[in-house]
Motif scaffolding. Sequence first.
Motif, short mmCIF file in Angstrom:
data_model
loop_
_atom_site.label_atom_id
_atom_site.label_comp_id
_atom_site.label_asym_id
_atom_site.label_seq_id
_atom_site.Cartn_x
_atom_site.Cartn_y
_atom_site.Cartn_z
N THR A 80 -19.85 -21.92 -52.24
CA THR A 80 -21.13 -22.41 -52.73
C THR A 80 -21.50 -23.78 -52.17
N ASP A 81 -20.51 -24.65 -51.92
CA ASP A 81 -20.84 -25.97 -51.40
C ASP A 81 -21.25 -25.92 -49.92
N LEU A 82 -21.05 -24.79 -49.27
CA LEU A 82 -21.45 -24.64 -47.87
C LEU A 82 -22.57 -23.62 -47.71
N ALA A 83 -22.99 -22.98 -48.79
CA ALA A 83 -23.92 -21.86 -48.72
C ALA A 83 -25.29 -22.25 -48.17
N GLY A 84 -25.68 -23.50 -48.24
CA GLY A 84 -26.99 -23.93 -47.77
C GLY A 84 -27.05 -24.23 -46.29
N LEU A 85 -25.99 -23.98 -45.56
CA LEU A 85 -25.96 -24.30 -44.14
C LEU A 85 -26.86 -23.38 -43.33
N LEU A 86 -27.46 -23.95 -42.31
CA LEU A 86 -28.14 -23.15 -41.31
C LEU A 86 -27.05 -22.50 -40.47
N VAL A 87 -27.12 -21.21 -40.27
CA VAL A 87 -26.08 -20.49 -39.53
C VAL A 87 -26.66 -19.98 -38.22
N LEU A 88 -26.01 -20.31 -37.12
CA LEU A 88 -26.40 -19.81 -35.80
C LEU A 88 -25.65 -18.50 -35.57
N ASP A 89 -26.37 -17.41 -35.36
CA ASP A 89 -25.77 -16.08 -35.19
C ASP A 89 -25.59 -15.80 -33.70
N ALA A 90 -24.33 -15.72 -33.26
CA ALA A 90 -24.03 -15.54 -31.83
C ALA A 90 -24.35 -14.13 -31.35
N ASP A 91 -24.66 -13.20 -32.26
CA ASP A 91 -25.12 -11.88 -31.83
C ASP A 91 -26.62 -11.89 -31.55
N ARG A 92 -27.32 -12.84 -32.13
CA ARG A 92 -28.78 -12.90 -31.97
C ARG A 92 -29.22 -13.93 -30.94
N ARG A 93 -28.27 -14.74 -30.48
CA ARG A 93 -28.57 -15.79 -29.49
C ARG A 93 -27.49 -15.74 -28.42
N SER A 94 -27.84 -16.19 -27.24
CA SER A 94 -26.84 -16.29 -26.18
C SER A 94 -25.88 -17.44 -26.51
N LEU A 95 -24.70 -17.38 -25.95
CA LEU A 95 -23.73 -18.45 -26.17
C LEU A 95 -24.28 -19.78 -25.65
N ASP A 96 -25.01 -19.74 -24.54
CA ASP A 96 -25.63 -20.96 -24.01
C ASP A 96 -26.65 -21.53 -25.01
N SER A 97 -27.42 -20.66 -25.64
CA SER A 97 -28.41 -21.11 -26.62
C SER A 97 -27.72 -21.72 -27.85
N VAL A 98 -26.63 -21.11 -28.30
CA VAL A 98 -25.87 -21.67 -29.42
C VAL A 98 -25.36 -23.06 -29.05
N ALA A 99 -24.78 -23.19 -27.84
CA ALA A 99 -24.26 -24.49 -27.40
C ALA A 99 -25.37 -25.53 -27.30
N ASP A 100 -26.51 -25.14 -26.74
CA ASP A 100 -27.63 -26.09 -26.61
C ASP A 100 -28.11 -26.56 -27.99
N THR A 101 -28.20 -25.65 -28.94
CA THR A 101 -28.63 -26.02 -30.29
C THR A 101 -27.63 -26.98 -30.92
N LEU A 102 -26.35 -26.71 -30.74
CA LEU A 102 -25.33 -27.59 -31.30
C LEU A 102 -25.39 -28.99 -30.68
N VAL A 103 -25.62 -29.05 -29.37
CA VAL A 103 -25.72 -30.35 -28.70
C VAL A 103 -26.80 -31.20 -29.34
N HIS A 104 -27.93 -30.58 -29.66
CA HIS A 104 -29.03 -31.32 -30.28
C HIS A 104 -28.76 -31.66 -31.74
N ALA A 105 -27.96 -30.84 -32.41
CA ALA A 105 -27.71 -31.05 -33.84
C ALA A 105 -26.57 -32.03 -34.12
N VAL A 106 -25.67 -32.21 -33.16
CA VAL A 106 -24.54 -33.12 -33.37
C VAL A 106 -25.01 -34.56 -33.25
N PRO A 107 -24.76 -35.36 -34.28
CA PRO A 107 -25.18 -36.76 -34.20
C PRO A 107 -24.26 -37.57 -33.30
N ALA A 108 -24.81 -38.61 -32.72
CA ALA A 108 -23.98 -39.53 -31.94
C ALA A 108 -23.27 -40.48 -32.90
N GLU A 109 -22.19 -41.03 -32.44
CA GLU A 109 -21.44 -42.01 -33.25
C GLU A 109 -22.34 -43.20 -33.56
#
Length: 143
Positions: free
Chosen positions: A106-135
């Motif tokens: 339940t404490d993780l249920a609100g997460l946006l989930v990237l589905d690797a069956d619905r997106r290419s692996l490159d698209s998943v990686a690109d989305t993660l690059v934009h979502a990861v904050p810098a230090e």
Amino acid sequence: MSEGDKRVFISYAREDRIFAHQLGELLKQRGISVAGDLDTAFGSDLSAGLRRQIEDATALVLLIPSQTTANRNSIWFEAGAAKALGKPVLAVLPPGRDAGSTELPTDLAGLLVLDADRRSLDSVADTLVHAVPAEQRQIIAAD
């Protein structure tokens, strides 16, 4: 802000090891530092080593395990530890995994989930690059 200031910890089940390595390599190619037990040996102090890597990361990438995964509680623990440390948790549903056959705590249920069956692996990686904050670096002004 350079991508080099971004570090992720990838939390995954053994059954997702190959996918975790593929995703990790794509993130590295895009300038993100990747940690997890992908290629690190901690010796006898596994939990302390994992804790340090989660603390050092700017985000945790959670590969959602299947309901039948034996060590899924460890994966939830790693995600919970990241949340407790104020780190974003970014969830990815590995290929071949039915979203209906997985269940997030339940404490993780609100997460946006990237589905690797619905997106290419490159698209998943690109989305993660934009979502990861810098230090966030603190700048101390001299008087």
